[in-house]
Design an enzyme around this catalytic site. Structure first.
Site, PDB file in Angstrom:
ATOM      1  N   ARG A  54     -28.376  -9.732  32.927  1.00 42.60           N
ATOM      2  CA  ARG A  54     -28.857  -9.946  31.556  1.00 42.60           C
ATOM      3  C   ARG A  54     -29.985  -8.982  31.193  1.00 42.60           C
ATOM      4  O   ARG A  54     -30.193  -8.676  30.026  1.00 42.60           O
ATOM      5  CB  ARG A  54     -29.316 -11.403  31.408  1.00 42.60           C
ATOM      6  CG  ARG A  54     -29.432 -11.845  29.968  1.00 42.60           C
ATOM      7  CD  ARG A  54     -29.698 -13.335  29.839  1.00 42.60           C
ATOM      8  NE  ARG A  54     -30.924 -13.723  30.501  1.00 42.60           N
ATOM      9  CZ  ARG A  54     -31.034 -14.715  31.384  1.00 42.60           C
ATOM     10  NH1 ARG A  54     -29.990 -15.427  31.735  1.00 42.60           N
ATOM     11  NH2 ARG A  54     -32.198 -14.984  31.942  1.00 42.60           N
TER      12      ARG A  54
ATOM     13  N   TYR B  61     -29.788  -6.987   3.067  1.00 42.16           N
ATOM     14  CA  TYR B  61     -28.403  -7.261   3.471  1.00 42.16           C
ATOM     15  C   TYR B  61     -28.174  -8.775   3.393  1.00 42.16           C
ATOM     16  O   TYR B  61     -29.009  -9.559   3.892  1.00 42.16           O
ATOM     17  CB  TYR B  61     -28.248  -6.737   4.904  1.00 42.16           C
ATOM     18  CG  TYR B  61     -26.952  -7.028   5.591  1.00 42.16           C
ATOM     19  CD1 TYR B  61     -25.738  -6.645   5.033  1.00 42.16           C
ATOM     20  CD2 TYR B  61     -26.942  -7.664   6.829  1.00 42.16           C
ATOM     21  CE1 TYR B  61     -24.547  -6.893   5.689  1.00 42.16           C
ATOM     22  CE2 TYR B  61     -25.754  -7.906   7.504  1.00 42.16           C
ATOM     23  CZ  TYR B  61     -24.558  -7.525   6.916  1.00 42.16           C
ATOM     24  OH  TYR B  61     -23.385  -7.767   7.575  1.00 42.16           O
TER      25      TYR B  61
ATOM     26  N   ASP C 201     -35.205  -2.782   8.043  1.00 34.72           N
ATOM     27  CA  ASP C 201     -33.798  -2.571   8.370  1.00 34.72           C
ATOM     28  C   ASP C 201     -33.504  -1.106   8.055  1.00 34.72           C
ATOM     29  O   ASP C 201     -33.404  -0.706   6.900  1.00 34.72           O
ATOM     30  CB  ASP C 201     -32.894  -3.509   7.564  1.00 34.72           C
ATOM     31  CG  ASP C 201     -31.429  -3.393   7.980  1.00 34.72           C
ATOM     32  OD1 ASP C 201     -31.029  -2.298   8.450  1.00 34.72           O
ATOM     33  OD2 ASP C 201     -30.678  -4.377   7.830  1.00 34.72           O
TER      34      ASP C 201
ATOM     35  N   LYS D 179     -22.926   0.801  12.865  1.00 34.22           N
ATOM     36  CA  LYS D 179     -22.650   1.756  11.766  1.00 34.22           C
ATOM     37  C   LYS D 179     -22.668   3.187  12.299  1.00 34.22           C
ATOM     38  O   LYS D 179     -21.818   3.559  13.068  1.00 34.22           O
ATOM     39  CB  LYS D 179     -23.670   1.551  10.645  1.00 34.22           C
ATOM     40  CG  LYS D 179     -23.961   0.091  10.303  1.00 34.22           C
ATOM     41  CD  LYS D 179     -22.748  -0.605   9.736  1.00 34.22           C
ATOM     42  CE  LYS D 179     -23.062  -2.081   9.485  1.00 34.22           C
ATOM     43  NZ  LYS D 179     -21.908  -2.851   9.102  1.00 34.22           N
TER      44      LYS D 179
HETATM   45  C1  LIG Z   1     -28.026  -2.893   6.098  1.00 36.11           C
HETATM   46  C2  LIG Z   1     -27.323  -3.668   7.162  1.00 36.11           C
HETATM   47  N1  LIG Z   1     -28.062  -4.254   8.109  1.00 36.11           N
HETATM   48  C3  LIG Z   1     -27.488  -4.971   9.089  1.00 36.11           C
HETATM   49  C4  LIG Z   1     -26.129  -5.121   9.145  1.00 36.11           C
HETATM   50  C5  LIG Z   1     -25.538  -5.980  10.219  1.00 36.11           C
HETATM   51  O1  LIG Z   1     -24.894  -5.237  11.193  1.00 36.11           O
HETATM   52  P1  LIG Z   1     -23.717  -5.884  12.065  1.00 36.11           P
HETATM   53  O2  LIG Z   1     -22.498  -5.828  11.205  1.00 36.11           O
HETATM   54  O3  LIG Z   1     -23.652  -5.031  13.266  1.00 36.11           O
HETATM   55  O4  LIG Z   1     -24.101  -7.286  12.368  1.00 36.11           O
HETATM   56  C6  LIG Z   1     -25.308  -4.529   8.178  1.00 36.11           C
HETATM   57  C7  LIG Z   1     -23.841  -4.683   8.228  1.00 36.11           C
HETATM   58  O5  LIG Z   1     -23.133  -4.331   7.296  1.00 36.11           O
HETATM   59  C8  LIG Z   1     -25.931  -3.783   7.156  1.00 36.11           C
HETATM   60  O6  LIG Z   1     -25.213  -3.220   6.168  1.00 36.11           O
END
Ligand SMILES: Cc1ncc(COP(=O)(O)O)c(C=O)c1O
Length: 387
Positions: free
Chosen positions: A59, A113, A186, A211
């Site tokens: 882990r 998000y 973020d 992404k």
């Molecule tokens: C700006 C943003 N932050 C976080 C995430 C979350 O990522 P994950 O899909 O890997 O959970 C996304 C997903 O689309 C996103 O667009």
């Protein structure tokens, strides 16, 4: 030369490739394990508390995850370290959990998000944390007026999800520090390559590696890179909540990371070509692309970012039914969530229930992710669908 003296592209290529982890290979291999076998009890006892580079238990990672953490930390000058999570959403959640407790108030950007917002309204609320939303284009002075006696953390996302406002991250982070707030960003869209957040005053820089870092639409992974001040709390939260990621997923993200710059540059070039063409189409009201002056907060983008990416939105004239028909007529754009892979995608933007302050753009909106195809082909596809 110390790592911080190297350019970001060199750090992308060399980050995490320690000789003791890769041996004579170019790449650090996938190391899978749960149990680690020690030679004796002294060695077993010496492995705790766990630290990167020292095997203790599955882990706590193996060379594969440590290499990815190292490489991501190398992109953020001034950072203390990085922790990995099974998704970007989990990275956002754990970063918030690491700094907030009962009675605290979170100041949350209104353009966050959607699942980050749902986490605030669900789990954080259940844990006794309240959330107040603020407009993404708030100034540092307005932040000073907004902050209350229980405000503990400031969450930013720049550019914002779906509406792409670019925030004054350095200004807000500096004001937040004076006000005693922890700052979280973020940073999934720009990535630490185009926006090294820790050097700009952020405490926790969050990336959905799903992404652009992964870049091939085949892995779910998140990361949080922490400033020295925020590192201990992040580590504590990770250990106590028991989050861990598969070395296979970490390896895929590492593989993607090596080509991040060339991919992002091509996404940027293609998206600008497509975005500029779209801006001239009579049925397109507005292009929300951080690198174009029509995007709210563009001046912050021009000042702070090393580049833009393939992600933006367009606001159309007409009805939502016509917008939906436009999306369905596209042949080179997949219909699907996410972005950051090599392929183009289109999705409808529906902000119902997702904004609390300010006025989002009016008109049927489409989010586009411009992939690595020939931009002329994408433009031809968009032209036939608009017609
Ligand atoms: C700006 C943003 N932050 C976080 C995430 C979350 O990522 P994950 O899909 O890997 O959970 C996304 C997903 O689309 C996103 O667009």
């Amino acid at each position: 030369m110390s790592d911080e003296e190297l350019g970001p592209l060199t750090r992308l290529v060399h980050g995490g490739r320690r000789r003791e982890w890769r041996g004579k290979l170019v790449n650090v291999p996938v190391e899978r394990t749960s149990t680690v076998l020690f030679d004796n009890l002294a060695e077993l006892r010496g492995a705790y508390p766990p630290r990167d580079g020292s095997y203790s238990y599955g882990r706590n990672g193996t060379a594969t995850q440590w290499a990815l953490c190292d490489a991501l930390t190398a992109l953020e000058p001034g950072a203390a370290g990085t922790r990995l999570f099974p998704s970007g959403a989990a990275a956002v959640a754990m970063a918030l959990i690491s700094v907030l407790g009962p009675g605290d108030e979170l100041l949350m950007v209104d353009s966050a998000y959607a699942p980050s917002r749902f986490f605030c309204e669900g789990e954080l609320k259940r844990l006794g944390v309240t959330t107040r939303y603020y407009h993404p284009l708030i100034t540092p002075e307005q932040l000073r007026d907004l902050v209350g006696p229980h405000s503990r953390a400031l969450f930013l996302e720049s550019p914002g999800s779906l509406t792409f406002e670019v925030q004054d991250v350095p200004g807000l982070a500096a004001a937040a520090k004076e006000l005693g707030l922890v700052t979280l960003l973020d940073n999934s869209c720009a990535t630490s390559l185009f926006f090294p957040a820790i050097a700009r005053g952020v405490d926790l820089s969050i990336t959905a590696c799903t992404k652009y870092i992964g870049g091939h639409s085949d892995v779910m992974l998140g990361a949080v890179t922490a400033s020295p001040a925020a590192w201990e709390a992040l580590n504590r939260a990770v250990r106590q909540w028991g989050t861990a990621v598969s070395p296979d997923d970490a390896w895929l993200a590492l593989r993607g990371l090596r080509t991040l710059d060339v991919r992002l540059r091509r996404h940027e070039q293609n998206a600008l070509e497509v975005g500029r063409w779209l801006a001239e189409q009579p049925r397109v009201q507005r292009v929300l692309h951080p690198a174009l002056p029509s995007c709210p907060g563009h001046e912050h983008f021009a000042r702070d970012f090393a580049g833009s990416t393939g992600l933006f939105a367009i606001v159309l004239d007409g009805t939502t039914a016509a917008r939906d028909a436009f999306i369905e007529r596209l042949t080179l754009f997949g219909i699907g969530w996410s972005w950051g892979g090599y392929e183009s995608l289109a999705s409808p933007v529906d902000l119902t229930g997702l904004r609390s302050v300010g006025q989002p753009p009016e008109g049927p909106t489409v989010r586009l992710h411009i992939g690595l195809e020939d931009p002329a082909d994408l433009i031809a596809d968009l032209a036939q669908a608009l017609a």
